[in-house]
Design a protein around this motif. Structure first.
Motif, PDB file in Angstrom:
ATOM      1  N   HIS A 156     -34.237  77.247  28.308  1.00 46.22           N
ATOM      2  CA  HIS A 156     -32.999  78.087  28.099  1.00 46.22           C
ATOM      3  C   HIS A 156     -31.652  77.472  28.345  1.00 46.22           C
ATOM      4  O   HIS A 156     -30.725  78.189  28.088  1.00 46.22           O
ATOM      5  N   GLY A 157     -31.833  76.370  29.351  1.00 44.42           N
ATOM      6  CA  GLY A 157     -30.651  75.948  29.677  1.00 44.42           C
ATOM      7  C   GLY A 157     -30.544  76.310  31.223  1.00 44.42           C
ATOM      8  O   GLY A 157     -31.312  75.604  31.946  1.00 44.42           O
ATOM      9  N   ASN A 212     -20.841  80.036  17.736  1.00 45.48           N
ATOM     10  CA  ASN A 212     -21.254  79.971  16.182  1.00 45.48           C
ATOM     11  C   ASN A 212     -22.655  79.622  16.292  1.00 45.48           C
ATOM     12  O   ASN A 212     -23.329  79.577  17.382  1.00 45.48           O
ATOM     13  N   LEU A 213     -23.361  79.927  15.030  1.00 45.65           N
ATOM     14  CA  LEU A 213     -24.760  79.786  14.908  1.00 45.65           C
ATOM     15  C   LEU A 213     -25.147  78.801  14.039  1.00 45.65           C
ATOM     16  O   LEU A 213     -24.221  78.422  12.941  1.00 45.65           O
ATOM     17  N   LEU A 214     -26.156  77.874  14.293  1.00 47.16           N
ATOM     18  CA  LEU A 214     -26.819  77.192  13.374  1.00 47.16           C
ATOM     19  C   LEU A 214     -28.050  77.803  13.058  1.00 47.16           C
ATOM     20  O   LEU A 214     -29.154  78.010  13.935  1.00 47.16           O
ATOM     21  N   LYS A 215     -28.237  78.091  11.913  1.00 50.10           N
ATOM     22  CA  LYS A 215     -29.332  79.033  11.480  1.00 50.10           C
ATOM     23  C   LYS A 215     -30.628  78.216  11.136  1.00 50.10           C
ATOM     24  O   LYS A 215     -30.502  77.100  10.566  1.00 50.10           O
ATOM     25  N   ARG A 216     -31.818  78.632  11.565  1.00 48.40           N
ATOM     26  CA  ARG A 216     -33.320  78.173  11.476  1.00 48.40           C
ATOM     27  C   ARG A 216     -33.410  76.744  11.979  1.00 48.40           C
ATOM     28  O   ARG A 216     -34.260  75.971  11.314  1.00 48.40           O
ATOM     29  N   LYS A 217     -32.644  76.249  12.806  1.00 50.53           N
ATOM     30  CA  LYS A 217     -32.919  75.143  13.484  1.00 50.53           C
ATOM     31  C   LYS A 217     -32.608  75.129  14.695  1.00 50.53           C
ATOM     32  O   LYS A 217     -31.657  75.768  15.362  1.00 50.53           O
ATOM     33  N   GLN A 218     -33.463  74.529  15.811  1.00 50.93           N
ATOM     34  CA  GLN A 218     -33.152  74.271  17.203  1.00 50.93           C
ATOM     35  C   GLN A 218     -34.192  73.349  17.616  1.00 50.93           C
ATOM     36  O   GLN A 218     -35.032  72.901  17.122  1.00 50.93           O
ATOM     37  N   ALA A 219     -33.713  72.829  18.905  1.00 49.14           N
ATOM     38  CA  ALA A 219     -34.697  71.749  19.567  1.00 49.14           C
ATOM     39  C   ALA A 219     -35.357  72.548  20.760  1.00 49.14           C
ATOM     40  O   ALA A 219     -35.274  73.868  20.671  1.00 49.14           O
ATOM     41  N   THR A 220     -36.070  71.985  21.427  1.00 51.36           N
ATOM     42  CA  THR A 220     -36.819  72.370  22.508  1.00 51.36           C
ATOM     43  C   THR A 220     -35.867  73.020  23.736  1.00 51.36           C
ATOM     44  O   THR A 220     -36.096  74.034  24.425  1.00 51.36           O
ATOM     45  N   TRP A 221     -35.053  71.884  24.345  1.00 47.71           N
ATOM     46  CA  TRP A 221     -34.087  72.034  25.079  1.00 47.71           C
ATOM     47  C   TRP A 221     -32.638  72.210  24.522  1.00 47.71           C
ATOM     48  O   TRP A 221     -32.159  71.769  23.438  1.00 47.71           O
ATOM     49  N   PRO A 222     -31.683  72.622  25.428  1.00 51.90           N
ATOM     50  CA  PRO A 222     -30.315  72.457  24.941  1.00 51.90           C
ATOM     51  C   PRO A 222     -29.650  71.180  24.567  1.00 51.90           C
ATOM     52  O   PRO A 222     -30.261  70.067  24.996  1.00 51.90           O
ATOM     53  N   VAL A 223     -29.005  70.899  23.507  1.00 52.16           N
ATOM     54  CA  VAL A 223     -28.707  69.618  22.917  1.00 52.16           C
ATOM     55  C   VAL A 223     -27.012  69.702  23.093  1.00 52.16           C
ATOM     56  O   VAL A 223     -26.531  70.491  22.539  1.00 52.16           O
ATOM     57  N   THR A 224     -26.378  68.819  23.601  1.00 52.37           N
ATOM     58  CA  THR A 224     -24.863  68.859  23.622  1.00 52.37           C
ATOM     59  C   THR A 224     -24.101  67.787  22.690  1.00 52.37           C
ATOM     60  O   THR A 224     -24.580  66.766  22.456  1.00 52.37           O
TER      61      THR A 224
END
Length: 308
Positions: A156-157, A212-224
């Protein structure tokens, strides 16, 4: 210079852990900016070199201002928190804490040092003056399971403690609860990679963040994402475990988002990218190591996620 923000959250709006049931202090639309007033990690309990960490209320550590719900954020999305500015106050502290840090067996602890912060510089004493590098240590969103203290980092960060999280950084958080529920705190006027004594220059201040949002995409951990690179994170009890996890995360993004083969991702990470550590203040009971991978922005992989 302060950014003109549509919203402001007082440092009195504070949470002490990230869990699945956070209630928003504020709700905003994607594209809006919030100014967060943040406490220092000790919540103002240490104000001079006579104040020692062994004498404070350890339940009031690493408070984070928030949370902010972003409308439309749903599980499976990424919340993008863009740090527009970080403005520390004019003094901060660093401490030595009994039992914590790489050199703790060689020094007398506890110790508190006071720092002056002015004009982009930090004065440690009459001999030691160095550039300020303002950033935020605690940045996170709601979890999908257990509640984790703000002192801990995870998917989650949370207490990511990465000195790259200053002005200009865009952090992609995997959304696991509607609204995402973002909170931020633990500002540092400066913090080195590793943070080996367990503190940076701990300081209060204000931070401006655009969502902002990036819809329907994510990594497992936070990415900078930075101007010249993008940076996955991972955390584990020991650095070798964290390095393996962050290598797997970086390779997964290269393969799934940018069409690398697993073999080419493995080689590219070795020949062109930099593995590193954000925090490694062991020995520190219950606290792990936070690893990261710096991946240059080239035509083959110009961002963490490919354009939709």
């Amino acid at each position: 210079m302060a950014v003109t923000a549509a919203h402001r959250l007082s440092r009195d709006e504070v949470i002490w852990s990230f869990g699945p049931d956070l209630e928003p202090a504020l709700e905003v639309e994607p594209g809006e900016t919030v100014t967060f007033e943040t406490n220092d990690c000790f919540t103002g309990q240490i104000r001079s070199e006579d104040d020692l960490v062994t004498e404070i209320d350890l339940e009031r550590i690493n408070g984070a201002t928030g949370p902010v719900a972003v409308r439309g954020a749903e599980p499976g999305d990424s919340l993008i928190a863009e740090i527009l500015d970080v403005r520390p106050v004019e003094w901060g502290v660093a401490t030595l804490i009994p039992g914590f840090g790489q050199l703790i067996e060689r020094v007398q602890a506890p110790v508190t040092r006071l720092f002056e912060v002015h004009g982009g510089e930090i004065r440690m004493n009459d001999r030691v003056v160095f550039p300020a590098r303002p950033m935020v240590g605690v940045v996170g969103v709601a979890t999908d399971g257990e509640s984790l203290s703000n002192g801990l980092a995870g998917r989650h960060g949370g207490n990511l403690d990465d000195h790259l999280h200053g002005k200009g950084a865009r952090i992609y958080f995997p959304v696991r609860r509607p609204g995402a529920m973002f909170a931020v705190g633990d500002m540092h006027a400066s913090m080195g990679d590793g943070e080996i004594c367990f503190t940076g220059v701990e300081i209060a201040g204000e931070v401006d963040i655009r969502f902002n949002l990036l819809k329907r995409k994510q990594a497992t951990w936070p990415v900078t994402e930075l101007a010249d690179r993008w940076v996955p994170h991972a955390t584990a009890d020991h650095f070798d475990e964290a390095l393996k996890l962050v290598s797997e995360e970086a390779a997964k993004l290269l393969v799934e988002e940018h069409g690398f083969s697993v073999e080419d991702a493995f080689i590219f990470l070795s020949v062109a990218c930099d593995a590193g550590v954000a925090q490694a203040c062991k020995p520190a009971p219950q606290f792990g190591t936070i690893a990261r991978f710096s991946i240059p922005k080239i035509a083959a992989c110009p961002a963490p996620f490919a354009a939709a």
